[in-house]
Design a protein around this motif. Structure first.
Motif, short mmCIF file in Angstrom:
data_model
loop_
_atom_site.label_atom_id
_atom_site.label_comp_id
_atom_site.label_asym_id
_atom_site.label_seq_id
_atom_site.Cartn_x
_atom_site.Cartn_y
_atom_site.Cartn_z
N ALA A 85 0.83 -1.21 0.00
CA ALA A 85 0.00 0.00 0.00
C ALA A 85 0.86 1.26 0.00
CB ALA A 85 -0.92 0.00 1.22
N ARG A 86 1.91 1.27 0.81
CA ARG A 86 2.77 2.46 0.88
C ARG A 86 3.47 2.74 -0.45
NH1 ARG A 86 4.48 0.30 6.14
NH2 ARG A 86 3.39 1.50 7.75
N PHE A 87 4.06 1.70 -1.01
CA PHE A 87 4.86 1.92 -2.21
C PHE A 87 4.00 2.08 -3.46
CE2 PHE A 87 8.21 0.53 0.62
CZ PHE A 87 9.23 1.41 0.28
N THR A 88 2.84 1.47 -3.49
CA THR A 88 1.92 1.71 -4.59
C THR A 88 1.48 3.17 -4.60
OG1 THR A 88 1.10 -0.57 -4.65
CG2 THR A 88 -0.34 1.12 -5.54
N ALA A 89 1.20 3.70 -3.40
CA ALA A 89 0.81 5.12 -3.30
C ALA A 89 1.95 6.02 -3.75
CB ALA A 89 0.41 5.44 -1.86
N LEU A 90 3.17 5.69 -3.38
CA LEU A 90 4.33 6.49 -3.80
C LEU A 90 4.49 6.44 -5.31
CD1 LEU A 90 6.85 8.17 -3.07
CD2 LEU A 90 8.10 6.00 -2.87
N TYR A 91 4.35 5.26 -5.89
CA TYR A 91 4.49 5.10 -7.34
C TYR A 91 3.46 5.95 -8.08
CZ TYR A 91 4.05 2.78 -11.90
OH TYR A 91 3.95 2.51 -13.24
N ARG A 92 2.22 5.92 -7.63
CA ARG A 92 1.17 6.69 -8.29
C ARG A 92 1.42 8.19 -8.15
NH1 ARG A 92 -3.70 2.75 -6.11
NH2 ARG A 92 -3.51 1.18 -7.76
N LEU A 93 1.92 8.59 -7.00
CA LEU A 93 2.21 10.01 -6.77
C LEU A 93 3.33 10.47 -7.70
CD1 LEU A 93 1.12 12.12 -4.72
CD2 LEU A 93 3.10 11.57 -3.30
N LEU A 94 4.39 9.69 -7.79
CA LEU A 94 5.52 10.06 -8.64
C LEU A 94 5.16 10.02 -10.12
CD1 LEU A 94 8.41 8.13 -6.82
CD2 LEU A 94 7.85 10.56 -6.65
N SER A 95 4.39 9.01 -10.51
CA SER A 95 4.01 8.87 -11.92
C SER A 95 3.17 10.05 -12.40
CB SER A 95 3.22 7.57 -12.13
OG SER A 95 4.03 6.45 -11.85
N ALA A 96 2.47 10.69 -11.49
CA ALA A 96 1.61 11.82 -11.85
C ALA A 96 2.41 13.10 -12.08
CB ALA A 96 0.57 12.06 -10.76
N HIS A 97 3.70 13.10 -11.71
CA HIS A 97 4.52 14.32 -11.83
C HIS A 97 5.90 13.99 -12.42
CE1 HIS A 97 1.56 16.56 -9.49
NE2 HIS A 97 1.52 15.53 -8.66
N PRO A 98 5.94 13.52 -13.68
CA PRO A 98 7.22 13.12 -14.28
C PRO A 98 8.20 14.28 -14.44
CG PRO A 98 5.48 13.21 -15.94
CD PRO A 98 4.80 13.34 -14.61
N GLY A 99 7.70 15.49 -14.63
CA GLY A 99 8.59 16.64 -14.77
C GLY A 99 9.38 16.91 -13.50
N LEU A 100 8.72 16.73 -12.36
CA LEU A 100 9.41 16.93 -11.09
C LEU A 100 10.49 15.88 -10.90
CD1 LEU A 100 9.61 18.44 -8.39
CD2 LEU A 100 7.93 16.82 -7.47
N LEU A 101 10.20 14.64 -11.30
CA LEU A 101 11.20 13.58 -11.21
C LEU A 101 12.41 13.91 -12.07
CD1 LEU A 101 9.18 10.23 -11.23
CD2 LEU A 101 10.53 11.18 -9.38
N ALA A 102 12.15 14.42 -13.26
CA ALA A 102 13.25 14.76 -14.17
C ALA A 102 14.12 15.86 -13.57
CB ALA A 102 12.69 15.20 -15.52
N LEU A 103 13.51 16.83 -12.92
CA LEU A 103 14.28 17.92 -12.32
C LEU A 103 15.10 17.45 -11.12
CD1 LEU A 103 11.69 20.84 -12.43
CD2 LEU A 103 13.90 20.79 -13.59
N ARG A 104 14.53 16.56 -10.34
CA ARG A 104 15.24 16.10 -9.14
C ARG A 104 16.44 15.24 -9.50
NH1 ARG A 104 13.72 17.04 -4.27
NH2 ARG A 104 15.10 15.39 -3.55
N GLY A 105 16.34 14.47 -10.57
CA GLY A 105 17.45 13.61 -10.96
C GLY A 105 17.83 12.67 -9.83
N ALA A 106 19.10 12.65 -9.49
CA ALA A 106 19.59 11.73 -8.45
C ALA A 106 19.60 12.36 -7.06
CB ALA A 106 21.00 11.26 -8.81
#
Length: 221
Positions: A85-106
């Motif tokens: 439940a925790r990691f599924t929620a995290l995955y859905r949250l991150l998947s909804a904001h791919p631009g933010l993931l790209a900016l954060r990088g590593a």
């Protein structure tokens, strides 16, 4: 007594984060500049910089704002179910904001909301279920990296574009050099954006890591 600044009332951390996320979601990572964000907020650049001194601080603010949306897990929930439940929620949250993931990088994500709503309870549950500290941290790290990678690999908000890019890349290959790839395009394309690739891998990791005294369950999928 220092003068009160109306701009700072408009530049609350919550409003800055929400506005920055909207900018990135609407126009992509390159759209997030301090000048553009200040203009969207209706405040001065100086006022924004008083809240976030640099891009790194702004990204930390945005990611931890998102982490506040992670769900709490009911006490007594089984380890496997709670983990999924925790990691599924995290995955859905991150998947909804791919631009933010790209900016954060590593960049590491260690804000207080993520630590309080994901890391601390997950490790505590793992220890309570019988894992050693080393085993709990290893299991957390493996599942976290799987989640982060699957969320950031493609833009899940636009599966058609993601599949089109893959189709174009495969179409340029010489069948004599890449017989397997060129012969299986119809199978490869759906897998690029299939969320079940993540959910299936997540459950495999959970089953592999589950303490022996727990019974792996099936959570949200």
């Amino acid at each position: 007594m220092p003068r009160h600044s109306p701009s700072l009332d408009l530049a609350t951390p919550e409003r800055i984060a929400e506005t920055a996320l909207c900018l990135v979601d609407e126009a992509g990572p390159a759209a997030l500049t301090f000048r553009a964000l200040a203009a969207r907020l209706g405040i001065s650049l100086a006022s924004l910089q008083r809240r976030c001194t640099d891009l790194a601080g702004l990204l930390d603010l945005c990611t931890d704002h998102l982490a506040a949306r992670l769900p709490g897990i009911e006490p007594g929930t089984g380890w496997a179910e709670a983990t999924e439940a925790r990691f599924t929620a995290l995955y859905r949250l991150l998947s909804a904001h791919p631009g933010l993931l790209a900016l954060r990088g590593a960049r590491p994500w260690l804000g207080p909301n993520l630590l309080a709503r994901l890391v601390e309870p997950q490790l505590a549950d793992s220890l309570a279920a019988g894992m050693t500290p080393e085993g709990a941290i290893a299991a957390y790290r493996r599942i976290y990296l799987l989640t982060l990678g699957c969320a950031s690999f493609v833009d899940h908000r636009d599966p058609r574009a993601a599949q089109a890019a893959t189709r174009t890349a495969l179409a340029s290959l010489d069948p004599e050099d890449f017989p397997t790839l060129t012969a299986n395009v119809a199978v490869i394309l759906p897998a690029v954006t299939d969320h079940e690739v993540y959910y299936g891998a997540l459950r495999q990791l959970i089953r592999a890591a589950a303490p022996q005294r727990t019974v792996p369950g099936s959570g949200p999928g």
